[in-house]
Design a protein around this motif. Structure first.
Motif, PDB file in Angstrom:
ATOM      1  N   ASP A 212       0.912  -1.201  -0.061  1.00 54.06           N
ATOM      2  CA  ASP A 212       0.201   0.003  -0.024  1.00 54.06           C
ATOM      3  C   ASP A 212       0.839   1.266   0.024  1.00 54.06           C
ATOM      4  O   ASP A 212       1.825   1.279   0.771  1.00 54.06           O
ATOM      5  N   ARG A 213       0.298   2.281  -0.607  1.00 57.36           N
ATOM      6  CA  ARG A 213       1.209   3.425  -1.029  1.00 57.36           C
ATOM      7  C   ARG A 213       0.366   4.637  -0.891  1.00 57.36           C
ATOM      8  O   ARG A 213      -0.748   4.445  -1.605  1.00 57.36           O
ATOM      9  N   VAL A 214       0.621   5.649  -0.464  1.00 51.64           N
ATOM     10  CA  VAL A 214      -0.224   7.033  -0.220  1.00 51.64           C
ATOM     11  C   VAL A 214       0.431   8.077  -0.863  1.00 51.64           C
ATOM     12  O   VAL A 214       1.802   8.439  -0.395  1.00 51.64           O
TER      13      VAL A 214
ATOM     14  N   THR B 144      -8.201   4.390  -4.099  1.00 47.90           N
ATOM     15  CA  THR B 144      -9.049   5.460  -3.749  1.00 47.90           C
ATOM     16  C   THR B 144      -8.510   6.514  -3.358  1.00 47.90           C
ATOM     17  O   THR B 144      -7.284   6.821  -3.497  1.00 47.90           O
ATOM     18  N   ALA B 145      -9.123   7.601  -2.930  1.00 48.38           N
ATOM     19  CA  ALA B 145      -8.756   8.965  -2.731  1.00 48.38           C
ATOM     20  C   ALA B 145      -9.446   9.501  -1.410  1.00 48.38           C
ATOM     21  O   ALA B 145     -10.884   9.213  -1.256  1.00 48.38           O
ATOM     22  N   ILE B 146      -8.776  10.187  -0.721  1.00 54.26           N
ATOM     23  CA  ILE B 146      -9.532  10.788   0.406  1.00 54.26           C
ATOM     24  C   ILE B 146      -9.047  12.475   0.371  1.00 54.26           C
ATOM     25  O   ILE B 146      -7.832  12.647   0.306  1.00 54.26           O
TER      26      ILE B 146
ATOM     27  N   VAL C  87       4.787   6.429   2.126  1.00 53.80           N
ATOM     28  CA  VAL C  87       4.201   7.695   1.542  1.00 53.80           C
ATOM     29  C   VAL C  87       5.206   8.428   0.589  1.00 53.80           C
ATOM     30  O   VAL C  87       6.601   8.317   0.443  1.00 53.80           O
ATOM     31  N   ALA C  88       4.536   9.052  -0.494  1.00 50.48           N
ATOM     32  CA  ALA C  88       5.397   9.868  -1.349  1.00 50.48           C
ATOM     33  C   ALA C  88       4.585  11.395  -1.348  1.00 50.48           C
ATOM     34  O   ALA C  88       3.285  11.547  -1.137  1.00 50.48           O
TER      35      ALA C  88
ATOM     36  N   LEU D 249      -3.999  10.056  -2.381  1.00 50.46           N
ATOM     37  CA  LEU D 249      -4.212   8.961  -3.440  1.00 50.46           C
ATOM     38  C   LEU D 249      -3.741   7.910  -2.858  1.00 50.46           C
ATOM     39  O   LEU D 249      -2.359   7.639  -2.279  1.00 50.46           O
ATOM     40  N   PHE D 250      -4.306   6.843  -3.066  1.00 51.96           N
ATOM     41  CA  PHE D 250      -4.092   5.260  -2.502  1.00 51.96           C
ATOM     42  C   PHE D 250      -3.931   4.421  -3.448  1.00 51.96           C
ATOM     43  O   PHE D 250      -4.552   4.289  -4.410  1.00 51.96           O
TER      44      PHE D 250
END
Length: 166
Positions: free
Chosen positions: A52-54, A120-122, A87-88, A111-112
């Motif tokens: 998983d990356r955000v 998805t996105a928050i 995270v980026a 962005l996930f």
């Protein structure tokens, strides 16, 4: 050189432009919390790095000051979900291109991705409980199609003879 004239000239000189790629709290994510720098060409390979990356799209700090709030909250989310995601951050001059690519229309946005696929996105700054629930949900949901804006593509063999799309 006339010192009085030189001093007066310097007093009215414009400050040098900021060469940092992002505002201070976004820079802090990279410096203190190991966030990678990605742009429109490197976001895809980075997100395919596994797990998983955000990606944070903070936005212009003057127009969207809450982007700095999200940059401050993101390390706390990392603590609440230890070792669950990397995270980026995106330099300000590349944010629009990354946002377009993934259909993001609101600043700031997280962005996930999972294993290179959009999840998805928050968007926006959220209350803490909303973030906790949203991140937990994002880490559990399957990949999906980014909500990009575009023209539907119809193959020639699938096009109707009257030029319609059905």
């Amino acid at each position: 050189m006339n010192t009085a004239t030189d001093t007066t000239h310097r007093a009215f000189a414009l400050p040098l432009p900021d060469t940092n790629p992002a505002p201070p709290l976004v820079m802090r994510l990279a410096r203190d919390f190991g966030a990678a720098w990605v742009d429109e060409t490197s976001v895809s390979p980075w997100s395919a790095g596994g797990g998983d990356r955000v990606v944070l799209l903070a936005g212009d700090p003057v127009r969207f000051p809450e982007g700095q709030d999200v940059a401050a909250v993101l390390p706390e989310l990392m603590k609440n979900f230890p070792n669950r995601f990397q995270v980026a951050v995106v330099p300000r001059d590349s944010e629009d291109a990354v946002a377009r690519r993934y259909g993001s229309q609101r600043w700031p946005t997280l962005l996930f991705f999972r294993d290179g696929q959009y999840v998805t996105a928050i968007a926006g700054m959220q209350d803490w409980d909303v973030y906790l629930h949203g991140v937990a949900a994002a880490l559990a949901m399957p990949p999906s199609r980014p909500p990009t804006i575009g023209i539907p593509v119809v193959s020639q063999s699938g096009a109707a003879k009257d030029g319609g799309c059905h």
